[in-house]
Scaffold this motif. Structure first.
Motif, short mmCIF file in Angstrom:
data_model
loop_
_atom_site.label_atom_id
_atom_site.label_comp_id
_atom_site.label_asym_id
_atom_site.label_seq_id
_atom_site.Cartn_x
_atom_site.Cartn_y
_atom_site.Cartn_z
N LYS A 101 35.63 -4.82 30.49
CA LYS A 101 34.52 -4.89 31.44
C LYS A 101 33.60 -6.05 31.08
O LYS A 101 33.18 -6.83 31.94
CB LYS A 101 33.73 -3.58 31.43
N GLY A 102 33.30 -6.16 29.79
CA GLY A 102 32.43 -7.23 29.33
C GLY A 102 33.03 -8.60 29.51
O GLY A 102 32.33 -9.59 29.71
N LEU A 103 34.36 -8.69 29.42
CA LEU A 103 35.05 -9.96 29.56
C LEU A 103 35.42 -10.26 31.01
O LEU A 103 35.99 -11.31 31.31
CB LEU A 103 36.32 -9.95 28.71
N ASP A 104 35.09 -9.33 31.91
CA ASP A 104 35.39 -9.48 33.33
C ASP A 104 36.89 -9.56 33.59
O ASP A 104 37.35 -10.29 34.46
CB ASP A 104 34.69 -10.72 33.92
N ILE A 208 27.35 -3.89 27.83
CA ILE A 208 27.41 -5.05 26.95
C ILE A 208 26.30 -6.04 27.27
O ILE A 208 25.83 -6.77 26.40
CB ILE A 208 28.80 -5.72 27.08
N GLU A 209 25.82 -6.04 28.53
CA GLU A 209 24.79 -6.99 28.91
C GLU A 209 23.45 -6.69 28.23
O GLU A 209 22.55 -7.53 28.24
CB GLU A 209 24.61 -6.99 30.44
N ARG A 215 28.01 -11.22 27.14
CA ARG A 215 29.33 -11.61 27.67
C ARG A 215 29.85 -12.88 26.99
O ARG A 215 31.02 -12.97 26.63
CB ARG A 215 29.25 -11.80 29.17
N LYS A 216 28.96 -13.87 26.80
CA LYS A 216 29.38 -15.12 26.16
C LYS A 216 29.81 -14.86 24.71
O LYS A 216 30.83 -15.36 24.25
CB LYS A 216 28.26 -16.15 26.20
N LEU A 218 30.88 -12.08 23.47
CA LEU A 218 32.10 -11.29 23.45
C LEU A 218 33.32 -12.17 23.72
O LEU A 218 34.37 -12.02 23.10
CB LEU A 218 32.02 -10.17 24.49
N LYS A 219 33.17 -13.10 24.65
CA LYS A 219 34.27 -14.01 24.95
C LYS A 219 34.62 -14.86 23.74
O LYS A 219 35.80 -15.09 23.44
CB LYS A 219 33.93 -14.90 26.14
#
Length: 382
Positions: A101-104, A208-209, A215-216, A218-219
């Motif tokens: 979800k966090g990584l879309d 995660i937001e 998000r950045k 996590l990526k």
């Protein structure tokens, strides 16, 4: 005839086997994904099979993005009868869902959360329970299941799935090894960057937001440890069975023919091609996904089948930390490596390539170049 194909998917994994005997056809696929999620990769998947063709069984090694993100393309293009995949514990499932979800990575969330909904009611879903037994070889005490009549929704790791053809039989053995100290690198990085690992594993609604630049960050973490997100990578033995002794004696009637469409040294490969056709008739293959072969001892697990193994897929795109060259000590092997030409991970390791060659085996790079496809033709000589 059996055709085993390592498809030119780049930094990912997409392998298939086609069994054709008289009017009978049987298709197996192991993983289907690539890191860049490009349209050319979609075309590779679509061109692998005729529109509407049946995939009799799809094996999923693990749920890392570059191993599964093209399954949706495969599903739309073909009819998938059976899916055999690792069983995820609840905390593993929640962990992966929160990460993706966090990584879309929304397109594969349903695959993890509800595989039956993802594939549809006409597809049979079978999960493989994990095993921590890395000491005893798979042997006569293991359940042998006729693949066509497989009714179980769960099977034990190391179960022998048998497919009978008119003149031969073939077996598939999925082995889902549970690592005791899995994901330590990933978890440490998450903690260092302000993520709550406990919440990630236990709370399906973890946001995660809430983490600054979540998000950045996590990526960046995912990119750094890609391949360890779900470290329980299910191996698969695909080959002839040792259990039927008369059949084992007939194994010498099998012969292998290999064709590599892109060779840096054509004479080297041709000479090996003839040597392989004469030696041992090793027609079986071990698919490794992203397994760590320093942790899981494939020579021990598949000891009773090892004499027929001639192809070993190199795990994790040629990462030196995931390979153990000692498995090549007893003979000549083809070692295909799925890797992106411009990947930023340094794959494949030059040391790994050197080690494979020094063992007298043959590394074969399968990239996104269409002419890098690696095909093995296996014939039963009657």
């Amino acid at each position: 005839m059996i055709k085993r194909i390592f498809h030119p998917i780049g930094q990912g994994a997409f392998y298939s086997e086609r069994h054709e005997e008289f009017n009978e056809k049987f298709n197996m696929v192991y993983d289907c994904g690539n890191w860049k999620n490009t349209k050319p990769a979609d075309e590779v998947v679509k061109q692998a099979f005729i529109k509407g063709e049946t995939i009799d069984v799809l094996f999923i090694s693990h749920f890392d993005y570059d191993h599964v993100n093209k399954i949706s393309t495969l599903k739309k293009h073909t009819q998938i009868k059976k899916v055999i995949m690792p069983l995820l514990h609840d905390n593993e499932k929640i962990f992966l869902i929160n990460l993706y979800k966090g990584l879309d990575f929304s397109q594969i969330l349903t695959l993890i959360e509800n595989p039956q909904e993802f594939f549809g009611e006409e597809t049979q879903i079978v999960t493989v329970r994990p095993s921590e037994n890395n000491e005893n070889p798979i042997g006569d005490d293991v359940e042998i299941i006729d693949l066509d009549n497989l009714k179980n929704t769960q099977i034990q790791s190391g179960s022998i799935l048998r497919k009978k053809f008119k003149t031969y039989e073939w077996v598939f053995i999925p082995f889902n090894y549970e690592y005791e100290n899995r994901n330590s690198e990933l978890e440490n990085l998450l903690l260092e960057n302000g993520f709550c690992v406990k919440e990630l594993k236990e709370n399906p609604e973890y946001n995660i937001e809430k983490v600054i630049e979540g998000r950045k960050k996590l990526k960046d973490i995912y990119t750094k440890v890609s391949g360890n997100i779900n470290e329980n990578s299910m191996l698969l033995y695909s080959g002839i069975s040792h259990l039927d002794k008369s059949y084992r004696q007939k194994a010498s009637y099998f012969d292998c023919f290999y064709r590599c469409f892109k060779c840096d040294d054509e004479f080297y490969h041709i000479s090996r091609w003839h040597r392989m056709a004469r030696e041992n008739h090793r027609v079986s293959c071990i698919y490794t996904g992203d397994s760590n072969l320093n942790t899981v001892n494939v020579r021990t697990i598949f000891k009773n089948f090892w004499s027929s193994v001639g192809t070993i897929q190199v795990p994790h795109h040629g990462d030196i930390k995931s390979f153990n060259e000692s498995i090549l000590n007893d003979g000549y092997y083809y070692c295909p490596i799925s890797v992106g030409k411009t990947n930023t991970y340094g794959h494949p390791s030059y040391t790994l390539i050197s080690n494979i060659i020094s063992k007298g085996s043959c590394p074969i790079l399968v990239t996104e170049d269409l002419n890098s496809v690696f095909i093995e033709y296996i014939y039963k000589m009657i």
